[in-house]
Every structure is written in structure tokens, then in C-alpha cells.
Design a protein around this motif. Structure first.
Motif, mmCIF file in Angstrom:
data_model
loop_
_atom_site.group_PDB
_atom_site.id
_atom_site.type_symbol
_atom_site.label_atom_id
_atom_site.label_comp_id
_atom_site.label_asym_id
_atom_site.label_seq_id
_atom_site.Cartn_x
_atom_site.Cartn_y
_atom_site.Cartn_z
ATOM 1 N N LEU A 1 41.465 41.509 41.241
ATOM 2 C CA LEU A 1 40.384 42.427 42.021
ATOM 3 C C LEU A 1 39.961 43.627 41.153
ATOM 4 O O LEU A 1 40.892 44.121 40.427
ATOM 5 C CB LEU A 1 40.971 42.880 43.063
ATOM 6 C CG LEU A 1 40.069 43.982 43.920
ATOM 7 C CD1 LEU A 1 39.375 43.449 44.881
ATOM 8 C CD2 LEU A 1 40.965 44.963 44.784
ATOM 9 N N GLU B 1 37.825 47.250 40.871
ATOM 10 C CA GLU B 1 36.508 48.234 41.599
ATOM 11 C C GLU B 1 36.091 49.252 40.525
ATOM 12 O O GLU B 1 36.645 49.764 39.726
ATOM 13 C CB GLU B 1 37.651 49.152 42.546
ATOM 14 C CG GLU B 1 38.170 48.205 43.863
ATOM 15 C CD GLU B 1 39.082 49.342 44.541
ATOM 16 O OE1 GLU B 1 39.132 48.914 45.672
ATOM 17 O OE2 GLU B 1 39.232 50.673 44.170
ATOM 18 N N VAL C 1 32.890 45.979 43.756
ATOM 19 C CA VAL C 1 33.780 45.219 43.963
ATOM 20 C C VAL C 1 33.774 43.910 43.446
ATOM 21 O O VAL C 1 32.808 43.043 43.551
ATOM 22 C CB VAL C 1 34.398 45.346 45.272
ATOM 23 C CG1 VAL C 1 35.614 44.215 45.568
ATOM 24 C CG2 VAL C 1 34.714 46.406 45.855
ATOM 25 N N ARG D 1 42.084 45.280 48.430
ATOM 26 C CA ARG D 1 41.906 46.835 48.019
ATOM 27 C C ARG D 1 42.682 47.494 48.671
ATOM 28 O O ARG D 1 43.115 48.779 48.504
ATOM 29 C CB ARG D 1 40.476 46.692 48.697
ATOM 30 C CG ARG D 1 39.215 46.294 47.788
ATOM 31 C CD ARG D 1 38.150 46.690 48.304
ATOM 32 N NE ARG D 1 37.635 47.969 47.635
ATOM 33 C CZ ARG D 1 36.628 48.804 47.783
ATOM 34 N NH1 ARG D 1 35.517 48.350 48.590
ATOM 35 N NH2 ARG D 1 36.309 49.995 47.483
#
Length: 684
Positions: free
Chosen positions: A632, A634, A643, A670
Motif C-alpha cells: 500500500l 499513500e 492511494v 490504511r
């Protein structure tokens, strides 16, 4: 009329001084730019001259003094030799001058052959003939040219010896006696240096062998198609390797802080590369301090990229690493342009300590000598822990002879023939690198890997010679990986988190009887876990501040390997040095100015981020995590956080972003990132 010895020395001094001051003038006039690894700025030059005029003038004085001393000393020496053969006054003066050139020219050529990268910034684009000269010397053996340079110097004592033997009998034996005594002294020193040391009983020693920017996928033992790492391959076969080990921040100082403290960035105060005086004076609780408290002798030796060990208090009892601050940077960039002086600085590196900070000079030979000396200095009544950190795999990827150029295509004359470095400003009209350019860059990097591998082999052999191979935990490590433009993701490390080239490091261990032989651990490791793992293998309790977990059970000998749950691996970018380098991440970021505007030079000379930019830098960082098959990211932007999600099992190259297809995974990761991530400055 015969010339007296005193008169001969004076004439030789005058001739040598004339030659070397002419060489100084030539180098100074032809190389007036002040840049760093190809990054030049008129703004920087004007600021340096305005604010650091004393440093510039002081370095000019040191350079002139060095040229003067070399000219006087060499001229006097060669003049004495010509006096011994009985030449005339005029012949002695001009003969001394020509003899100085007969030493200087082949000495420079020898250094060109040994360290062509050191001269590339000055000579490669200077003129066609200087480029051809540099290319011609690349790959040549420096030994012949050194022999040519030494010939006039060596002939002097022979000439003096012959003249002495023809002189009064009471003085005739002196030169020969001195030569014999010097020879016996040298043989005695060699015998002492090669004497094996007795092994240290009891607790194991620790030897960490690390290289800056070492990519595990460029090791031949990991399937790479070039023979880059025979000694590292042997080390991995004789021990245990981790298939994947990730760092949090792919920049040297913050990453080493995480490795040594077993704390995430933000838990330890080294939040980015340009921290200030307060952080540099903070004592860290580290692997080194824990071992020191338990009775280990601790030391670290490093070259160019390891200045952090001299700047931060990581708990090592003995540190041999270069300093680095802005005045030193000015001095080294002025020194590197003096082609005529550079070979001489190797003879007395203490006179120009900035030589050890030159990124183009990452020859591991001085590091090998330092490591061997430190190993020999350890007491035998206590175990030792030694970290050796090499820079040959850091840009500009400047491997020395005989590895330099080995993997570069024959006939390539493009801009990356002698390596490259990330550029903070892309000039208008710059053409993108060609496949041939990228191949040359990768070839230079691979030569650096091979040079580091040679160092590994020599230090492993040193352990065996001392009888310490079976009682020393040997660890292969790095601080981060490296982008080499081969994946279309730019150069360097720390600017973005796409792909894994900058985030993955090698992690392998060998300790007979305590570490399994020939094992590959599939569980993803984190740099956070390195120090707890090593301490458990050495049977030393981990400090309470450590946040990582020990993976020692996974490397223990035996058929049964325990299973551990997957742990999240946090990742984040560092401070961005530029806002105009043309890289892809510039399109997905919170903007702030480049380093010339956001950084300052402290009274100590250290470069630090201005306090008013701390919150902006922290809020702008790209962050993310690896967990299981998912990665992931950000990415804060002025319009909000973008994202991204990647399936690193199905798509290991991370070419397909799948966040829209897995909203539940994105939400879960997240939330986990928010829980795991240390509080940033912006949230305080």
C-alpha cells in the motif's frame, strides 16, 4: 666546474618548484567550476564565494603549499641524483625539471588507470583528447606506469651509493648500511603483520559486512547472470539468507538508525537525512551500545558514504569514518580538479582528509587495511563486534582497477561511461538516456558489486588466517537498494517508493553451529528485525527500546523451522533534494523548494533542514507498508492523498495498480498503517 651538493639541492628545488607551480596554475585555470557529482549551480557558486570565501582561500593556500612542498622535495631529491652523476649546473637545473615531469606524468597515468572515475568529472568532457586519454587508460594496468614513475626516484639512491663507494672509505659504507637496515625493518614489519592471532574462546564475535546501495538481485548467488559475487555466494551457501528484507527509508543515515536502534523512523529522531545539531548530539540505544555494555569491543570502519558514523552517537567505542560538512564539501570539490596533485595525496592522506570523502574514490583497499588493523588491535580477552561499511556500490559507482569497466560494452563513449548520479536540475534540451547508457550504468554498478565482493573475500580470509572463522557471526547487509534507470524509475534512492529496487537489501548470516547452512528463509524480514536477531544469536538481551522481533529461531540449525506470522513493513520517503529533477514523483507530491532554499549551514558546518520546513517535509512524505501479498502507498498531494495498491505476488514488478479493485484491502491496510506509523510532526 663541479657543482657542490648544496648548490645541486638548491637548483633541484628551484626546478621542481617551477614545474609544480606551473602544474597548479594549469589545473586552477582549466577547472574553475564548483559542482558536486555533476550537480553545478551558479547560485551555489555565488553563495559559496560570498559566505565561505575564507574556506575557498584557505584551500587555495593548502593546495599551493602542497604543490610547493612536492616541487621542493622531488626537485631536491632528483637534483641530488644528477649531482651524483656529475652533470653541469645548467644540465642539473633542466634535468631536474624534466625528471620531475618524468615522475609526474606516468604517476598521473597510473592513477588514471587505477581510478579513472576520479578524473572523469574533470577530463571526460573537457576535450576530445582528454576523453580519449581517459578511455585509453581505463582497463590498463597501473603497475607499469607506476614502475616508470618510480624509476627516476629509485635511481637516485643508486647513484648516491655509487658516488659514496667512490668517495672516502669512512663514508662509503653508509648508504649500503642504511639500505640493509631499511630492508630488514620492512621484512620484520611484514612478518609481524602476517603473524596469525590466537582465537578468542567463549562468546562469538560479530563481523557485519555492508555496502551502500547493494541490491540483492545483482548477486550472482541470487540468480543474477553476471559473476558479481563469488565470495558473497559462498557466504550465503555456508549460512542462511533471507529471501526478502525491506528497509523503511531508503537513505543511508535514517536507514542505519533504524537497523541499529530497531526503531521506526519517528520513534528514533533521525526523521530525515538533514537533521540538526540536537539530533547529532543525541546518544542512541543501539546494537553497538548493547554489545558494548555486555562486554564486546565495538568498532565501525567506513569510507565515503559512512560519514554518519562520525556524525551520530550510535554507541561504537571506536569509529573510523570520514567527516562531512559543507566546508569539507568545498575542499573536496576543489581538490578533485587538481589532476596533477591527486596521485600524491594518496601518499599522505592525512594532509588532505577530504580525499576520504570523495564519492569518486571508493576503492575498498584502504577500507580493507583499516579493517585488518582494527581486527589486529582488538584485545584477545573479550569478543569483538566490527561493522565494515563500503561505498563501492553507491553512485557514481566508481569501482577501481581491475574491476572498473569490466561490464561496460567495448566502444561505449556515452555520458554514463564512468557512472552517473541523480541530477537535481535537468538542463533544457537534455535527451533521455538510451538503452546503451543504462547498460553502461548497470555495468559500472556491477563492477562496484564485484569490488565489494573482493573486499568480503579478503576479510573472510583474514578471519580464517586468525583462526576466528568458526567463532564469528558474519552478517551481510546493506542500508538500502538502488534504482539504476533500468526499470524506468529514475536513479538513486529515497525519492519514491515505487518498485522494490531501493527498498530491498541482502541479509545473510553465517555462524557454524548456530546458523543453519544453505537455508533460505521465505518470511519477509525488516531492517527493524536485524539487531534483535543478532543479539539473540550472540545471547545478549535486547534493550527494551527495540521494536523489532528476533528472527533467530528461523536460522537455527535443525529440520524443523518454526512459523512466524507476517509483520507489517513500514516504508517512507526521505527529504526531497530537488523540485526540478524531472522525475515521476514530482507529479505526485506536496511541493516545497529545493535544498538550496530549504537547507542551511549550521555554525559547525553541517548541512541541516531549516526548522520552518520540518512540518512541511514530514507531511509531504510518501508512506506505505508491505503486508503479505500487498503493498500500500499513500502519496500526499495538494488535492489530497492518492492511494495505490499493488499485488507483489501476482505482479512483483509492480506494474499494475489495483486499489480500485480491492477497496476492502485498501481500507484495512490504511487503518493498519495509521496504527503502526509513529506520530509525525504534523500531527503534534
Amino acid at each position: 666546474m663541479p657543482v657542490s651538493l648544496g648548490r645541486a639541492l638548491l637548483l633541484g628545488c628551484r626546478a621542481g618548484l617551477l614545474v609544480f607551480l606551473a602544474l597548479y596554475t594549469l589545473c586552477a585555470v582549466l577547472n574553475m567550476k564548483l559542482g558536486y557529482q555533476g550537480n553545478a549551480s551558479r547560485l551555489l557558486e555565488e553563495w559559496v564565494w560570498s559566505e565561505f570565501r575564507g574556506v575557498v582561500l584557505g584551500q587555495v593556500g593548502r593546495l599551493i603549499l602542497a604543490y610547493t612542498v612536492m616541487g621542493l622535495a622531488l626537485g631536491a631529491w632528483l637534483g641530488a641524483g644528477l649531482w651524483a652523476v656529475g652533470v653541469s649546473r645548467r644540465a642539473l637545473f633542466w634535468g631536474s625539471a624534466l625528471a620531475c615531469l618524468a615522475v609526474e606524468v606516468p604517476l598521473v597515468l597510473a592513477d588514471l588507470a587505477h581510478h579513472p572515475h576520479l578524473y572523469a568529472a574533470t577530463l571526460y568532457e573537457r576535450a576530445g583528447w582528454t576523453q580519449s586519454l581517459l578511455l585509453a587508460m581505463s582497463g590498463a594496468s597501473p603497475l607499469l606506469w607506476r614502475a616508470v614513475a618510480l624509476t627516476p626516484v629509485v635511481l637516485v639512491p643508486l647513484a648516491l651509493l655509487v658516488r659514496g663507494l667512490r668517495g672516502p672509505a669512512r663514508w662509503g659504507h653508509v648508504p649500503g648500511s642504511l639500505a640493509v637496515l631499511l630492508g630488514l625493518g620492512w621484512l620484520g614489519w611484514e612478518a609481524w603483520a602476517q603473524a596469525p592471532a590466537s582465537s578468542r574462546p567463549g562468546r562469538p564475535n560479530l563481523l557485519i559486512l555492508a555496502a551502500d546501495g547493494l541490491r540483492p538481485d545483482h548477486l550472482s548467488g541470487n540468480g543474477y547472470d553476471r559473476p558479481t559475487s563469488p565470495n558473497i555466494d559462498r557466504l550465503m551457501r555456508e549460512g542462511t539468507r533471507f529471501r526478502e528484507t525491506l528497509v523503511q527509508m531508503p537513505r543511508t543515515a535514517p536507514s542505519w538508525a533504524t537497523i541499529l536502534t530497531s526503531q521506526w523512523v519517528g520513534q528514533h529522531p533521525l526523521r530525515h537525512t538533514l537533521v540538526g545539531h540536537e539530533v547529532r548530539q543525541t546518544p542512541f540505544v543501539t546494537l553497538a551500545s548493547a554489545l558494548g555494555a555486555a562486554g564486546w569491543q565495538t568498532a565501525v570502519v567506513s569510507d565515503y558514504a559512512g560519514d554518519l558514523f562520525s556524525r551520530f552517537r550510535f554507541g561504537f567505542q571506536h569509529v573510523e569514518a570520514p567527516a562531512f560538512n559543507f566546508p569539507d564539501l568545498i575542499r573536496q570539490r576543489m581538490l578533485v580538479t587538481h589532476v596533477a596533485l591527486l596521485p600524491w595525496t594518496a601518499l599522505a592522506p592525512g594532509l588532505f582528509p577530504e580525499r576520504g570523502q570523495l564519492p569518486e574514490l571508493t576503492d575498498p583497499a584502504p577500507l580493507r587495511h583499516a579493517a585488518r588493523r582494527v581486527l589486529g588491535d582488538f584485545r584477545e580477552d573479550a569478543p569483538f563486534a566490527l561493522l565494515v561499511f563500503a561505498s563501492t556500490t553507491h553512485f557514481p559507482y566508481a569501482a577501481p582497477h581491475p574491476h572498473e569497466g569490466r561490464f561496460v560494452a567495448e566502444g561505449y563513449r556515452g555520458p554514463w561511461r564512468f557512472g552517473a548520479t541523480p541530477q537535481m536540475e535537468v538542463p533544457p534540451g537534455t535527451t533521455p538516456p538510451t538503452p546503451e547508457d543504462i547498460a553502461a550504468l548497470v555495468g559500472n554498478y556491477d563492477a562496484g558489486v564485484l569490488a565489494f565482493d573482493t573486499l568480503v573475500g579478503e576479510l573472510l580470509a583474514e578471519l580464517e588466517r586468525k583462526g576466528l572463522a568458526d567463532s564469528t557471526l558474519v552478517v551481510l547487509l546493506s542500508d538500502h537498494g538502488e534504482h539504476l534507470a533500468d526499470e524506468g524509475r529514475g536513479l538513486g534512492h529515497g525519492e519514491h517508493l515505487w518498485g522494490n529496487a531501493a527498498l530491498r537489501i541482502p541479509f545473510a548470516l553465517r555462524l557454524p553451529g548456530r546458523v543453519a547452512e544453505g537455508r533460505t528463509v521465505e518470511l519477509r524480514a525488516r531492517s527493524l528485525d536485524v539487531a534483535p536477531t543478532l543479539l539473540e544469536l550472540l545471547e545478549v538481551p535486547a534493550p527494551e527500546t527495540f521494536q523489532g522481533r528476533s528472527l533467530a529461531p528461523l536460522v537455527a540449525p535443525g529440520a524443523q523451522v518454526p512459523e512466524l506470522p507476517e509483520a507489517p513493513a513500514l516504508i517512507e520517503t526521505d527529504f526531497w533534494f530537488s523540485d526540478r529533477d524531472g522525475q515521476q514523483y514530482q507529479q505526485v507530491r506536496i511541493p516545497y523548494p529545493w535544498v538550496y532554499e530549504t537547507a542551511t549551514v549550521e555554525p559547525s558546518g553541517d548541512i541541516a533542514l531549516k526548522p520552518e520546513w520540518e512540518k512541511t517535509v514530514d507531511a509531504a512524505k510518501h508512506r506505505g507498508l508491505y503486508l503479505g501479498r500487498w503493498k500500500l502507498l499513500e502519496l500526499p498531494t495538494p488535492q489530497g492523498v492518492k492511494v495505490e495498491l499493488y499485488d507483489v505476488i501476482a505482479d512483483p514488478a509492480e506494474t499494475r495498480e489495483v486499489a480500485a479493485e480491492h477497496p476492502d484491502v485498501v481500507a484495512r491496510l490504511r487503518e493498519q498503517l495509521a496504527r503502526e506509523r509513529p506520530t509525525g510532526l504534523g500531527a503534534r
